[in-house]
Scaffold this motif. Structure first.
Motif, short mmCIF file in Angstrom:
data_model
loop_
_atom_site.label_atom_id
_atom_site.label_comp_id
_atom_site.label_asym_id
_atom_site.label_seq_id
_atom_site.Cartn_x
_atom_site.Cartn_y
_atom_site.Cartn_z
N GLY A 148 -35.63 38.00 3.12
CA GLY A 148 -34.89 37.08 3.97
C GLY A 148 -35.51 36.95 5.35
O GLY A 148 -36.62 37.43 5.62
N GLN A 149 -34.78 36.32 6.26
CA GLN A 149 -35.27 36.02 7.59
C GLN A 149 -34.66 36.99 8.61
O GLN A 149 -33.45 37.11 8.73
N HIS A 150 -35.53 37.67 9.36
CA HIS A 150 -35.11 38.63 10.38
C HIS A 150 -35.37 38.00 11.75
O HIS A 150 -36.52 37.81 12.14
N ILE A 151 -34.29 37.67 12.48
CA ILE A 151 -34.41 37.04 13.80
C ILE A 151 -33.94 38.03 14.85
O ILE A 151 -32.79 38.46 14.84
N VAL B 78 -30.18 35.68 6.15
CA VAL B 78 -30.63 35.76 7.54
C VAL B 78 -29.87 36.88 8.25
O VAL B 78 -28.66 37.03 8.06
N ALA C 242 -31.93 30.91 2.93
CA ALA C 242 -32.34 32.29 2.72
C ALA C 242 -31.39 33.22 3.46
O ALA C 242 -30.77 32.83 4.46
N VAL D 245 -36.37 30.88 17.44
CA VAL D 245 -36.62 30.84 15.98
C VAL D 245 -35.46 30.12 15.31
O VAL D 245 -34.31 30.54 15.44
N GLU D 246 -35.77 29.05 14.60
CA GLU D 246 -34.72 28.31 13.89
C GLU D 246 -34.38 29.03 12.60
O GLU D 246 -35.26 29.47 11.86
N MET D 247 -33.09 29.16 12.31
CA MET D 247 -32.68 29.87 11.11
C MET D 247 -32.99 29.06 9.85
O MET D 247 -33.00 27.82 9.87
N ASP D 248 -33.25 29.77 8.77
CA ASP D 248 -33.52 29.18 7.47
C ASP D 248 -32.17 28.97 6.76
O ASP D 248 -31.43 29.94 6.55
N VAL E 85 -31.99 42.71 4.36
CA VAL E 85 -32.56 41.37 4.44
C VAL E 85 -34.08 41.41 4.24
O VAL E 85 -34.65 40.57 3.53
N LYS E 86 -34.74 42.40 4.80
CA LYS E 86 -36.18 42.52 4.60
C LYS E 86 -36.50 42.80 3.14
O LYS E 86 -37.49 42.28 2.59
#
Length: 536
Positions: A159-162, A313, A311, A305-308, A154-155
């Motif tokens: 993308g988004q790393h939560i 995730v 993208a 953190v709200e997910m995107d 993801v990185k």
């Protein structure tokens, strides 16, 4: 002597034609050679080959290779979707993924199930599929990465790393409506009513699952626990909306303890003492989800953190220790629900016309969002079922509507034994996860799996033997010290029906190995054992 033989053959044929007789067929007699096999002479000095390489295979249209018959092989594997690997039977590339094959009408549902023992490449297969679908415009969601296996991927793609975990690492609200919450005022009345109904159902399913995990039993219909919970969640949501926020578990507990009139009305008239006795166990379960409970309030407050929606995730829960089995399982349940909410939000916006667009024709108005399709990756299924097998009902609710909502899924566990639960009803429901999957990927499995496997698909004895063979561990050559990995690493059998499956092998590229190393924690120890020095 060739011309003499030709002359004799011509003379003989002429003579038989004059006599109007049929010339007898010439049969050559071959004397068997002792020790001769398909690999040469098996004898001292005979030169038999221990290994015979498969011939190089080429692919072409039937009109181009017709003259090569019968030295050609047909192939039925469609070149559609993510590149999986190479077919071990034909040598041809094998492509496919749940979303692509479903969109082309080849599969009836955009779903897959992966079964294989540890270290056989399950996550490597998922990485390969997800890289392929991203190139095709689809979006993967890694919902609950426990190790982590997918953070690097993801990185690498931006993308988004939560991160989620105890001690302030991160929180996800068990009652969060997802990204659609801030778009509700832009939806048409009919769509908003439908979406709010979906949100409520998802909230009740998630919170009920968490409470059942704490109480170690299903909510009692006799005590109206499900009705009380549903009513309390609805009241809490309405009150929170007036304050411009998402409801929380603390709100639900407060509504129940306050003996809200709508709850009293829902469960008929009773005294305060009778009411308190009725809801005591339910309140106890909700309280246990709070900051002082075993979950440490991880699902109690607002989502950090709200997910995107648009993208890739990954929800990284690797900070939760393996010993916290209940917390890891609870995190999976909440994240699966929240991730589904994010994907369905994107679908809703893609189908909803923007009423602020000046275009008079409603059908031609621009949409509130672009059309996207997500693939939910639901790994380590065994963890949640082992922590509380009653979760099978909640998982079934989450996954059953994915196809209708334009959402694909991949579920992953180690073996069919992980799906054998304490009652036949629960086992049947868990086996249904595999039965409903259009694509089933099987890696190395133990021999005692065959009875369960044959309950979901038809397998030949050869296919079962191959899966058992792939379950073997690696070996070391005592003479050279050379180490050979497990024979089943990276090898899978793809079954899409009762027809024969397709055995294939994944070979990761150097770039894939860089972003996906499941043995990162062992890097230095592995390097030392192999005499390679410390890892960089």
């Amino acid at each position: 002597m060739g011309w003499i033989d030709d002359t004799a053959d011509w003379t003989m044929r002429k003579w038989y034609r004059l006599l109007r007789k049929e010339m007898p067929a010439v049969v050559a007699a071959y004397e068997s050679l002792p020790g001769l096999t398909t690999r040469g002479f098996v004898a001292p000095g005979g030169g038999a080959h221990l290994h015979v390489d498969a011939p190089i295979q080429f692919q072409g249209m039937s009109t181009q290779v017709a003259g090569l018959w019968p030295f050609s092989n047909g192939t039925s594997s469609p070149l559609i979707g993510a590149p999986l690997g190479r077919d071990q039977t034909t040598g041809q590339p094998l492509l496919g993924d749940p979303l692509s094959l479903f969109l082309y009408g080849i599969m009836s549902a955009p779903s897959a199930f992966i079964l294989a023992l540890n270290g056989r490449g399950k996550s490597s297969l998922v990485v390969r599929i997800c890289l392929g679908i991203m190139d095709l415009g689809f979006i993967p969601l890694f919902l609950g990465d426990l190790k982590p296996d997918y953070v690097g991927l993801v990185k690498a793609v931006g993308g988004q790393h939560i991160r989620l975990g105890l001690g302030g690492v991160g929180c996800v609200n068990a009652l969060d409506a997802g990204p659609i919450a801030k778009w509700l005022h832009r939806l048409s009345p009919q769509t908003r009513t439908e979406v709010e109904g979906q949100i409520h159902g998802r909230r009740v399913n998630t919170v009920a699952g968490l409470i059942e995990m704490m109480l170690r039993r299903r909510l009692s219909e006799e005590q109206s626990e499900h009705m009380v919970l549903s009513t309390a969640i609805r009241v809490a949501a309405e009150e929170a909306a007036q304050e411009g926020r998402q409801p929380e578990l603390a709100d639900v507990r407060r509504v129940i303890v306050a003996r809200h009139p709508r709850i009293r009305e829902a469960i008929l008239d009773m005294s305060e003492d009778e009411y308190d006795a009725e809801v005591k166990s339910l309140v106890k379960g909700i309280t246990a989800l709070g900051p002082e409970g075993v979950f440490g309030g991880m699902f109690w407050g607002q989502t950090t953190v709200e997910m995107d929606m648009h993208a890739p995730v990954v929800f990284d829960v690797s900070s939760i220790d393996e010993g916290e089995a209940d917390l890891r399982a609870a995190a999976q349940l909440v994240i699966w629900s929240y991730g589904q909410a994010g994907a369905l939000a994107a679908q809703t916006l893609a189908n909803e016309p923007d009423m602020e667009d000046p275009e008079p024709d409603a059908a031609k108005k621009r949409r509130l969002g672009p059309e996207v399709h997500h693939l939910m990756v639901m790994d380590e299924l065994w963890q949640i079922l082992q922590a509380w097998e009653g979760s099978v009902y909640r998982i079934n609710t989450i996954t059953k509507v994915n196809r209708q909502k334009g959402l694909g899924q991949i579920m992953i566990t180690h073996s069919m034994k992980d799906l054998e639960l304490s009652t036949s009803e629960r086992t049947k429901m868990a086996f249904g996860f595999v039965e409903r999957s259009s694509m089933v990927f099987l890696g190395g499995l133990a021999e005692n799996e065959q009875e369960d496997l044959r309950r979901i698909r038809r397998f030949s004895d050869r296919e079962i033997a191959q899966l058992v063979e792939w379950s073997a561990e690696g070996t070391v050559n005592p003479a050279t010290g050379e180490m050979n990995p497990p024979p089943g690493r990276g090898r899978f059998l793809l079954k899409t029906s009762d027809a024969p499956g397709i055995p294939f092998r994944i070979e990761l590229t150097s770039q894939e190995k860089e972003i996906h190393d499941t043995n990162a924690a062992w890097a230095n120890a592995i390097a030392a054992a192999r005499g390679e020095g410390a890892a960089a």
